[in-house]
Motif scaffolding. Structure first.
Motif, short mmCIF file in Angstrom:
data_model
loop_
_atom_site.label_atom_id
_atom_site.label_comp_id
_atom_site.label_asym_id
_atom_site.label_seq_id
_atom_site.Cartn_x
_atom_site.Cartn_y
_atom_site.Cartn_z
N TYR A 5 17.14 -47.92 -24.89
CA TYR A 5 17.22 -46.99 -23.76
C TYR A 5 18.17 -47.58 -22.73
O TYR A 5 17.87 -48.58 -22.09
CB TYR A 5 15.85 -46.77 -23.12
N TYR B 16 6.56 -39.74 -26.11
CA TYR B 16 7.48 -38.83 -25.44
C TYR B 16 7.87 -37.65 -26.32
O TYR B 16 8.07 -36.54 -25.84
CB TYR B 16 8.76 -39.57 -25.06
N ARG B 17 8.02 -37.91 -27.60
CA ARG B 17 8.63 -36.92 -28.48
C ARG B 17 7.65 -35.91 -29.04
O ARG B 17 7.97 -34.73 -29.17
CB ARG B 17 9.35 -37.65 -29.63
N ASP C 123 19.40 -32.18 -32.07
CA ASP C 123 18.79 -32.68 -30.85
C ASP C 123 18.16 -34.04 -31.13
O ASP C 123 18.25 -34.58 -32.23
CB ASP C 123 17.75 -31.67 -30.35
N ARG C 124 17.46 -34.60 -30.13
CA ARG C 124 16.79 -35.88 -30.34
C ARG C 124 15.62 -35.70 -31.29
O ARG C 124 15.09 -34.60 -31.49
CB ARG C 124 16.32 -36.44 -29.01
N ALA D 17 12.24 -35.26 -32.50
CA ALA D 17 10.96 -34.86 -31.90
C ALA D 17 10.09 -34.11 -32.89
O ALA D 17 8.96 -33.76 -32.55
CB ALA D 17 11.20 -34.00 -30.66
N ASP E 280 7.81 -40.89 -17.58
CA ASP E 280 8.48 -39.88 -16.76
C ASP E 280 8.01 -38.48 -17.15
O ASP E 280 7.07 -38.31 -17.92
CB ASP E 280 10.00 -40.03 -16.85
N SER E 281 8.68 -37.45 -16.63
CA SER E 281 8.18 -36.08 -16.78
C SER E 281 8.30 -35.53 -18.19
O SER E 281 7.79 -34.44 -18.47
CB SER E 281 8.90 -35.14 -15.80
N ASP E 282 8.96 -36.25 -19.10
CA ASP E 282 8.94 -35.84 -20.51
C ASP E 282 7.56 -36.00 -21.12
O ASP E 282 7.23 -35.36 -22.11
CB ASP E 282 9.94 -36.68 -21.32
N ILE E 283 6.77 -36.89 -20.55
CA ILE E 283 5.41 -37.12 -21.06
C ILE E 283 4.52 -35.92 -20.76
O ILE E 283 4.58 -35.33 -19.68
CB ILE E 283 4.81 -38.37 -20.38
N ARG E 284 3.72 -35.55 -21.74
CA ARG E 284 2.60 -34.63 -21.52
C ARG E 284 1.36 -35.50 -21.53
O ARG E 284 0.87 -35.89 -22.59
CB ARG E 284 2.54 -33.54 -22.59
#
Length: 391
Positions: A113, A181-182, A209-210, A212, A239-243
């Motif tokens: 990262y 994250y994914r 895409d990445r 996921a 960060d906000s990608d996390i649920r």
């Protein structure tokens, strides 16, 4: 280690203040100068919203309280003065001051990262006067082979071969996944079939895409097991990608049953699920945990409470130190400071109450700060920076 000396008194404080730490999960630091906007973005997992500065948050207060003196400023210096002094000293000197103050002897660096230009593992270690090893992020390996072009039916073997090549490089001690994250951890625990992987790869590669896709994330985790190195897993805070409701490590229970007896699994960060992580570490031989990232965001004032919850039932050979510092060298310093003060306060209090013998407290401190990571990653007692390591 004087710059990180603990605020309290007693032999446990003294031992932890002097202990050369092993940071088993961290990142590089930015080598360019930082304006206010970029600096603020790097000290939050959220954003610098209009009218709401990250300096006006627990982590921002901790930076001004505990980092300002290392820049020759008074404690609690205003943000404007702090940033001006940081710019005056320049990134090289700022990084050197904070990295050496952290008292970290060994860095295990996740190189997957890097949206900013950050130090390589070697550069990080040289600035700190320590040693560095690498942690391979497997999603990055998968995305690199996808970018080069691969047929869906060849994806599984190509990824396996690329991952094996990555971990054979000098200086690599672990792999990491950001499955949290994914796809989250609500995944079917079983290894996906070859046909399922090919079908999922066709969907993913067509989209570009990445990584996921849940099937491919499962395949990645099972491939990680085959690689034979310790596996680091982001859990909890991010960060906000996390649920957040999907990244409770307890959701990995069935997968942990299926992978018992294989590789060590390191649960990173964990907050607010440190108690669930502690449960897993208590009942699964292969599970370990840290509360890195969490500690510098809550600051030294709250670190003892977080560590106390993490250690309620965790075997003492299962807790490791990490900073998860990225971007700003302040986080290497703050992570180390919060860990030293927090764990020392927790253990010294138990010694003073005669709930823990002093020799036991000193062993626990040494294990958590360095010994557990050295044993788990098979690190030498003396750690030269690998001469031909992957930078």
């Amino acid at each position: 280690m004087g710059a990180t000396a603990a605020a309290g008194h007693g032999p446990v404080y003294e031992a932890l203040a002097a202990l050369p730490l092993v940071d088993h999960h961290c990142h590089g630091v930015v080598t360019a100068g930082l304006g206010r906007e970029r600096f603020e973005s790097l000290i939050t997992e959220g954003a610098a919203w209009p009218g709401i500065s990250p300096f006006d948050s627990p982590v921002g207060v901790a930076v001004r309280r505990h980092c300002a003196p290392l820049l020759d400023l008074p404690r609690h210096a205003p943000a404007e003065e702090y940033l001006a002094r940081r710019a005056e000293l320049g990134p090289h000197e700022v990084n050197r001051r904070f990295l050496t103050a952290a008292g970290t002897a060994v860095f295990c660096v996740d190189t997957g990262y890097a949206p900013d230009h950050v130090t390589t593992p070697r550069e990080l270690a040289e600035a700190a006067g320590g040693a560095a090893y690498e942690v391979v992020r497997l999603e990055s390996v998968a995305e690199e082979i996808a970018a080069r072009g691969v047929e869906p039916g060849e994806y599984a073997e190509t990824f396996r071969t690329a991952a094996q090549a990555a971990v054979r490089q000098p200086g690599v001690v672990a792999v990491k996944s950001v499955a949290a994250y994914r796809a989250g951890f609500g995944l079917a625990p079983e290894r996906p079939s070859d046909a399922q992987v090919t079908e999922a790869a066709a969907r993913w590669l067509a989209g570009g895409d990445r990584l996921a896709d849940p099937v491919l994330v499962r395949h990645l985790l099972w491939t990680a097991v085959e690689l034979g190195l310790p596996l680091q897993l982001h859990t909890g805070f991010g960060d906000s990608d996390i649920r957040m409701h999907r990244v409770d490590p307890a959701r990995l229970t069935d997968w942990l049953h299926l992978t018992a007896g294989t590789v060590p699994v390191l649960l990173l960060h964990c907050w607010p699920y440190q108690r669930q992580a502690a449960y897993l570490a208590a009942v699964f031989e292969q599970v370990y945990l840290d509360v890195g990232l969490t500690l510098h965001y809550v600051g030294p004032a709250r670190a003892p409470e977080i560590l106390a919850e993490a250690l309620e039932i965790t075997p003492f050979r299962k807790l490791l130190y990490s900073s998860d510092a990225y971007g700003v060298a302040e986080f290497h310093h703050l992570g180390a400071l919060a860990f030293r003060q927090g764990l020392a306060g927790l253990l010294q209090e138990r010694v003073d109450a005669d709930e823990l013998g002093l020799p036991d407290a000193l062993r626990i401190a040494a294990w958590a700060g360095a010994g557990n990571a050295r044993r788990l990653y098979r690190l030498a007692t003396t750690d030269p920076v690998p001469e031909d390591g992957r930078d």
